[in-house]
Design a protein around this motif. Sequence first.
Motif, PDB file in Angstrom:
ATOM      1  N   GLY A  26       0.846  -1.181   0.000  1.00 13.94           N
ATOM      2  CA  GLY A  26       0.000   0.000   0.000  1.00 13.94           C
ATOM      3  C   GLY A  26       0.890   1.242   0.000  1.00 13.94           C
ATOM      4  N   ASN A  27       0.345   2.349   0.328  1.00  6.89           N
ATOM      5  CA  ASN A  27       1.140   3.580   0.359  1.00  6.89           C
ATOM      6  C   ASN A  27       0.790   4.387   1.601  1.00  6.89           C
ATOM      7  N   GLN A  28       0.920   3.736   2.759  1.00 10.79           N
ATOM      8  CA  GLN A  28       0.636   4.404   4.009  1.00 10.79           C
ATOM      9  C   GLN A  28       1.733   5.428   4.333  1.00 10.79           C
ATOM     10  N   ASN A  29       1.319   6.603   4.720  1.00 10.89           N
ATOM     11  CA  ASN A  29       2.266   7.692   4.995  1.00 10.89           C
ATOM     12  C   ASN A  29       2.862   7.526   6.389  1.00 10.89           C
ATOM     13  N   PHE A  30       3.683   6.478   6.525  1.00  5.91           N
ATOM     14  CA  PHE A  30       4.315   6.228   7.827  1.00  5.91           C
ATOM     15  C   PHE A  30       5.489   5.285   7.642  1.00  5.91           C
ATOM     16  N   LEU A  31       6.659   5.713   8.109  1.00  3.57           N
ATOM     17  CA  LEU A  31       7.846   4.861   8.156  1.00  3.57           C
ATOM     18  C   LEU A  31       8.136   4.529   9.610  1.00  3.57           C
ATOM     19  N   PHE A  32       8.460   3.272   9.859  1.00  5.88           N
ATOM     20  CA  PHE A  32       8.751   2.831  11.222  1.00  5.88           C
ATOM     21  C   PHE A  32      10.144   2.219  11.255  1.00  5.88           C
ATOM     22  N   GLY A  33      10.939   2.614  12.233  1.00  2.58           N
ATOM     23  CA  GLY A  33      12.303   2.112  12.347  1.00  2.58           C
ATOM     24  C   GLY A  33      12.620   1.619  13.744  1.00  2.58           C
ATOM     25  N   ILE A  34      13.554   0.679  13.827  1.00  2.00           N
ATOM     26  CA  ILE A  34      14.033   0.127  15.100  1.00  2.00           C
ATOM     27  C   ILE A  34      15.551   0.243  15.118  1.00  2.00           C
ATOM     28  N   LEU A  35      16.096   0.676  16.237  1.00  2.00           N
ATOM     29  CA  LEU A  35      17.540   0.832  16.419  1.00  2.00           C
ATOM     30  C   LEU A  35      17.983  -0.011  17.599  1.00  2.00           C
ATOM     31  N   LEU A  36      18.932  -0.916  17.357  1.00  6.14           N
ATOM     32  CA  LEU A  36      19.552  -1.702  18.426  1.00  6.14           C
ATOM     33  C   LEU A  36      20.932  -1.123  18.679  1.00  6.14           C
ATOM     34  N   PRO A  37      21.136  -0.397  19.781  1.00  7.22           N
ATOM     35  CA  PRO A  37      22.428   0.257  20.027  1.00  7.22           C
ATOM     36  C   PRO A  37      23.509  -0.762  20.380  1.00  7.22           C
TER      37      PRO A  37
END
Length: 519
Positions: A26-37
Amino acid sequence: VAAGFTAAAILLSVALMPPREYLPLGNQNFLFGILLPPPGYSLEEVSALHDLYDDQLAPLWKDPAGSPAALAKPGGGVEGFFFVSLHDMAFMGVQANDPLRVRELIPEFQKANAQIPGSFAFIEQASIFQNNIGEGRNIDVDLTGPDLVRLIGMGGEVFGKVMQELPGAQARPIPSLDLGNPEVRVAIRRRRAADLGITNRDLGFAVSALVDGVKTSDYQLEGREIDLRLMAEEGFAHRTHLLEQMPIATPDGALVTLGSVADVELVNGPVGINHAERQRAITIRVTPSETMQLEKAMQVIGTRILEPMAREGRLGGLYQARMSGTAAKLEQTGRAMSWNILLALAITYLLMASLFESFLYPFVIMFSVPLASLGGFLGLYAVHLAFDQKLDVLTMLGFIILIGTVVNNAILIVHQGLNHMRNDAMEPRDAIAESVRTRIRPIFMSVGTSVLGMMPLVLFPGAGSELYRGLGAVVVGGLALSTVFTLFLVPAVFSLMLDVRAALGARLRSHPWIAQRAD
């Protein structure tokens, strides 16, 4: 004609069949990110990483939305951004000013992620079909076995090869690929503890109660279940460096120190231990690039990464690897879709057999289905060149729809030919030729209106167009191609079947036993 058209349709369909995809994003206006330090970061250090993203991405939101300067930037600029810190990870989300250009922000965040050495980070567009955050278009490579250290080593190898073999892919380990989490390990001295009557359970209960508290029971209060915890007062709670001095009560009431019945050591351990099918597991979650189909990425992981490890003896026996997540769903859906197509073919054939009161004529009509399949793949290929359309589950439904629609043209030809033979006493070949001549106009009229009516699904852009564009391409291509070539194939097969039936009938009537019985 019959053999040539049918063989060409089947062979070309197999050659044009692209690797499969599960569901469109789809083209949902949302990016989700995860950071493992990196291991060992405190909560304050993880929170301080927010400043790095502010410095790197500030140009994306400093200009007013809709201004020429903002429109010239990826995504038309950033509308909103959040960063949440936890003790062992962080997650973030972003929205673009232009909802249709949100994917342009992914490379910008990947550049920011690269500024944090020793960390694992990924960011992806949220799918409109996913249930849980972070579980979208992913392939989970699960490595299971008894030795966690060996699993971490294999996980690191898989992680490195994934980044080499799948350009543009993002990957992250679950839970981690290091043993950098400090922990205190208490190993009971079994003989000494047995002499004192202390069991493993008693020792673990006492250590938990005096360090962090332990649940002993629960009770109900106004319909709620409340835990009862036993824990030392703050002034008596033992710290990790004093654990060996912790007093432990024996069953006869005596007190001994923990150091006299157990060995206490400070070691490095994993952040967490996952299990799959009751085995310790390390998971490498892979998100292929948008230009690579999910099935193709699975093939690369299987043939270039996992199979060489198995041939070298590092996989097999107690240590196994399997692909799960969306990859497993794709396999299940593919098997279900194959059975659905076979069921649709069977239902269509049996329904026509009951209406024609014959098994021969529906068999002739079903020869139009391979042509429709070829047309569907040609339509999908053409749309893929223009819009990068993939063979996802919604697109596969188009082939099931085709089975029930493309047979209509063949039905008109066969039915009209039978009417000429029965009612007008025409010869089979003349009846078939006349049925094509009289039915070609209504066939082109019905197909023309259907194809032109569905063209907006294929050509017009807009919100949600990526969901139904593939299905429309398959139906339009299948109808168009099958209509043209059905006019050649179905009459040829129909005439051939009638000739075969007539020859068999004449042969049977000339048999001596049948002729004698007839006399």
